[in-house]
Scaffold this motif. Structure first.
Motif: not given
Length: 572
Positions: A280-288, A395-399, A401-411
């Motif tokens: 996840i990036k905010i303003g092009g910088h990675c959340l760590e 600077i606070n806009h977010v990008t 990885a593809e699928g991060l918000t929709t792939a979810g989880f397996q049960l």
């Protein structure tokens, strides 16, 4: 080329030394092979260690055949699970090749005591005049051309029916059951030989499965067993049908049951596994994540640079992919965000619930429920006040990885006492049915909570993926999918998502999905096989799988001459 026979106890039969036999110039060469048990907890998987074969080979394929070793109390196998075998992958480790072999169904005690196998290992340096060989890999009903390895002169083409077919068959003994199969594609893989053989070749073929696959035979009618047959063969082609006969879904259903307190019960046990960790990036910088428990934005501007911290999204919370019990937490206005144990502060649940909101200009911000967004202050990431103008700053806009918000989880479901979790609770959007022991690759769920109640703890399960609007619903004791969120079942799922550390101790007994209005009721799966005389089975009961093969026959005059010379040498 190496051949041999392995006894059920792993001992090699016949010579301790097998032979690499090269007809064309090298002669006999002693090669050691060894059968060992390297897969902990999987007694039906044997690893063959082939030595001194790797120097000039890029690929090795394995052909196997079952060999029954009888005793006075088990003269014959009782069922297909007792004699099922399949070749596994062969991998090179330094100067040694290791090949895995599935030997019998996991439930078969008889196979562990009486089932051995013969084998033939073939390297890609074998002279083509001996025969043509290959390893065909399938991707659903298509040949995977990248992973398939074939001798020169062979091509493999998928040859399946253009439209699925319906048919029925009977299984069992005594009171047999009728299985009505719907939408089964038929056909196989056509091997083409160019130039053709001079005579009809002998085709030796073995099914091939990954080490993660499971051969199973739960009952007379419920099996997951490989099957391979050559349906026709000529000098120029052969049709090979290789698949996994899978009737696991027969008589299977997702239901509501009284929560079972017996800790040996596995039919109510579910464990989350996230599908797609990403950045996840905010303003092009990675959340760590930092060593002191905060989450900062660090420089990560190149397209191919991967951050060290990966995240997963369950539909409500952003979790640390390395420890999914830890969530990003807003803490308070204009305070640094941090990681804390998900759900640990019941008075502040709203500060760990996030939405990826799309603004008017198409930009995305990461907001909590009170229109507060994450914003950068140098490298620090903080939570704004409500409707703060900072949220519109680029600077606070977010990008992400593809699928991060929709792939979810397996049960992941548990279908044996060892909790192998090789089957998953899955929703079929086409039929609105639940497959509680489905393919894990098709299991995708997201958590949903009421947006009107920041402290809501009554969850709904939404099917993951883009543009899916289907929900888990309940009608009495039956479970199904609905396209109305108003009809979605309200669940108490805290144990599954907030006690994930239980898995580290191997204690899965509390991983139950309960109902919010009656926590004595649990999501479960059951099988009614034997209770009915007839079953409707949707989709394929014969799933295409890969296979290894060798085709042997005279090829041309030079081959015949070479064989004559060898026979003359042998007589001499």
């Amino acid at each position: 080329m190496i051949s041999g026979v392995v006894h059920p106890d792993g001992q090699i039969l016949f010579p301790i030394l097998s032979h690499l036999y090269d007809r064309y110039g090298i002669g006999y060469q002693d090669v050691r092979y060894q059968a060992v048990d390297e897969e902990e907890g999987k007694p039906n998987i044997v690893t063959l260690i082939l030595k001194d074969i790797s120097e000039n080979n890029d690929h090795v394929l394995l052909l196997t055949a079952p060999m029954w070793l009888p005793s006075s109390n088990a003269r014959f196998p009782d069922n297909a699970g007792d004699i099922a075998t399949a070749s596994g992958p062969c991998l090179k480790e330094e100067n040694i090749w290791k090949c895995s072999v599935h030997v019998g169904a996991v439930e078969s005690v008889a196979a562990q005591k009486h089932l051995g196998f013969s084998f033939l290992a073939i390297g890609d340096q074998v002279n083509a005049e001996f025969g043509l060989s290959g390893s065909v890999t399938m991707n659903s009903y298509n040949v995977d051309e990248i992973k398939t390895v074939l001798s020169k002169g062979v091509t493999a083409v998928a040859s399946f029916s253009s439209s699925p077919k319906d048919f029925s068959f009977y299984a069992g003994e005594g009171d047999v059951a009728k299985f009505n199969i719907k939408n089964q594609q038929t056909g196989g893989v056509l091997l083409k030989f160019d130039p053709p053989f001079k005579d009809v070749p002998s085709i030796i073929v073995s099914p091939r499965l990954s080490k993660e696959a499971t051969l199973s035979r739960y009952s007379l009618d419920v099996v997951q067993i490989p099957h391979v047959v050559v349906e026709h063969v000529t000098e120029s082609e052969a049709l090979v049908v290789a698949g996994l006969l899978n009737t696991i879904s027969a008589g299977l259903s997702a239901v509501v049951k009284n929560c079972n307190t017996d800790r040996t019960s596995v039919q109510q046990t579910f464990y989350p596994r996230f599908n797609k960790p990403g950045w996840i990036k905010i303003g092009g910088h990675c959340l760590e994540s930092t060593s002191d428990g905060y989450v900062d934005a660090v420089a990560c501007n190149t397209d191919n640079e991967e951050p060290s911290s990966k995240w997963v999204f369950d539909g409500q919370r952003i979790r640390n992919a390395d420890d999914t019990s830890m969530c990003i937490w807003g803490r308070g206005h204009n305070m640094r965000i941090s990681l804390h144990e998900c759900g640990s502060d019941v008075s502040r649940l709203d500060d760990e619930r996030f939405e990826f909101n799309v603004g008017e200009g198409g930009h995305i911000t990461l907001d909590t429920l009170y229109n507060r967004c994450l914003y950068r202050d140098g490298k620090q990431v903080k939570l704004s006040g409500a409707n703060d103008s900072k949220c519109n700053n680029a600077i606070n806009h977010v990008t992400f990885a593809e699928g991060l918000t929709t792939a979810g989880f397996q049960l992941a479901s548990s279908n044996d006492d060892d909790h192998n979790f090789n089957k998953c609770f899955s929703g079929k959007t086409e039929t609105k049915k639940i497959d509680p022991l489905g393919n894990c690759e098709s299991s995708s769920w997201l958590l949903h909570l009421s947006a009107d109640n920041p402290n809501d703890t009554s969850y709904a399960l939404k099917v993951g993926g883009i543009d899916n609007d289907m929900w888990l619903a309940r009608n009495g004791n039956d479970l199904y999918l609905t396209d109305s969120d108003d009809s979605a079942a309200q669940l108490d799922i805290d144990a599954v998502f907030f006690d994930t550390t239980l898995a580290e101790t191997g204690d899965y007994s509390d991983y139950r999905i309960k109902f919010n209005d009656d926590t004595t009721k649990c999501v479960a799966w059951t099988r009614s096989i034997g209770d009915e005389a007839e079953y409707d089975v949707e989709g394929s009961v014969f799933e295409p799988i890969g296979f290894n093969f060798i085709a042997i026959a005279p090829m041309d005059d030079s081959t015949s001459a070479s064989n004559d010379i060898l026979r003359n040498n042998a007589r001499a």
